[in-house]
Design an enzyme around this catalytic site. Structure first.
Site, PDB file in Angstrom:
ATOM      1  N   TRP A 123       0.827  -1.217   0.000  1.00 44.03           N
ATOM      2  CA  TRP A 123       0.000   0.000   0.000  1.00 44.03           C
ATOM      3  C   TRP A 123       0.863   1.269   0.000  1.00 44.03           C
ATOM      4  CZ3 TRP A 123      -4.414  -1.189   4.153  1.00 44.03           C
ATOM      5  CH2 TRP A 123      -5.195  -2.233   3.652  1.00 44.03           C
ATOM      6  N   GLU A 138      12.006   2.467  -4.216  1.00 47.50           N
ATOM      7  CA  GLU A 138      11.706   3.804  -3.671  1.00 47.50           C
ATOM      8  C   GLU A 138      12.581   4.103  -2.463  1.00 47.50           C
ATOM      9  OE1 GLU A 138       7.514   3.084  -3.409  1.00 47.50           O
ATOM     10  OE2 GLU A 138       7.393   3.156  -5.596  1.00 47.50           O
ATOM     11  N   GLY A 164       4.554   2.020 -11.134  1.00 48.47           N
ATOM     12  CA  GLY A 164       3.673   3.190 -11.131  1.00 48.47           C
ATOM     13  C   GLY A 164       3.552   3.883 -12.477  1.00 48.47           C
ATOM     14  N   GLY A 178       1.443  -2.708  -6.323  1.00 46.41           N
ATOM     15  CA  GLY A 178       1.342  -1.373  -5.726  1.00 46.41           C
ATOM     16  C   GLY A 178      -0.060  -0.817  -5.914  1.00 46.41           C
ATOM     17  N   GLY A 179      -0.201   0.086  -6.876  1.00 46.36           N
ATOM     18  CA  GLY A 179      -1.459   0.817  -7.098  1.00 46.36           C
ATOM     19  C   GLY A 179      -2.715  -0.053  -7.112  1.00 46.36           C
TER      20      GLY A 179
END
Ligand code: 13P
Length: 253
Positions: A10, A97, A173, A234-235
């Site tokens: 998340w 990240e 992303g 992810g998203g």
């Protein structure tokens, strides 16, 4: 046979209320699904609350990061002991990240992996190349160096508890996923390297996940590749519907 593993990362999203709502939806939608291991990695602030809500379900928890010391004067950090206390079975380490924004080197990744495994937390170690590295044909070189350094000094017993996540940075992303065959080639390379670094039995048991713009429209095709054992999402993990569809595509393989 490696059991598929799907992890929802998340990232820095969802308040406690939003996290609770989403996990309640997931508990319902994922209830009847078998044959896939499902893990959610919410932000630290939601872990305590989620650990109570998921009791009695098959959903497991991961932390998105840890520090390498068990305790002490390290302002702002969270230790492996603390995430165990929160009910985490897994921890994501070395996400791109964190490598980019927090300058996490392979040496730091190695310290964190070792401290996680020492504390019986399963480490999900992320590796992946930038677009520039891919264009310069350095993908395998980058992956090899990240793995050699990141996994240095682990015992065979520790390595068994490891998961590798291949996340090409250019696919994270961006909506642009790696082509299934393209990802499979890197996964196969990773498994060969794990065989070299450890042994064949260990390497064939380690799950290698793909991450980078995984969504319901591409998950089945990606999952059909032999060396892809699941996803780090992810998203698409921020919506119950899309995450559930991705999990379902993994159990239909
Ligand atoms: P996206 O699925 O949003 O591309 O993110 C991938 C990722 O970084 C999971 O850790």
């Amino acid at each position: 046979m490696r059991k598929p593993l799907i992890i929802g990362n998340w990232k820095m999203n969802n308040s406690i209320a939003e996290s609770s709502l989403l996990i309640e939806k997931l508990k319902k939608s994922l209830k009847a699904i078998a044959g896939v291991e499902i893990v959610i990695a919410p932000p630290f602030t939601s872990l305590f609350c989620l650990s109570a809500i998921i009791k009695g379900s098959d959903i497991k928890l991961a932390a998105q990061n840890i520090f390498w010391e068990d305790r002490g004067a390290y302002t702002g950090e969270v230790s492996p002991l603390m995430i165990v206390d929160l009910g985490c079975e897994y921890v994501i380490i070395g996400h791109s990240e964190r490598r980019e924004y927090f300058k996490e080197s392979d040496e730091i990744v190695n310290k964190k992996v070792r401290s996680a495994l020492r504390n019986k937390v399963k480490a999900v170690v992320c590796v992946g190349e930038s677009i520039q590295e891919r264009e310069e044909d350095k993908t395998m070189q980058v992956i090899e160096s990240q793995l050699r350094r990141g996994l240095e000094g682990l015992t065979l017993n520790e390595v068994k508890e490891l998961t590798i996540a291949y996340e090409p940075i250019w696919a994270i992303g961006t909506g642009r996923n790696a082509a299934p065959e393209q990802a499979n080639i890197v996964h196969r390379y990773i498994r060969r390297l794990l065989t070299q670094l450890f042994n064949e039995e260990i390497a064939s048991g380690i799950r290698i996940l793909y991450g980078g713009s995984v969504k319901p429209s591409n998950s089945a095709e990606l999952m059909s590749e032999k060396e892809i054992d699941g996803f780090l999402v992810g998203g698409a993990s921020l919506e119950a519907d899309s995450f559930t569809q991705i999990v379902m595509s993994a159990c239909m393989v």
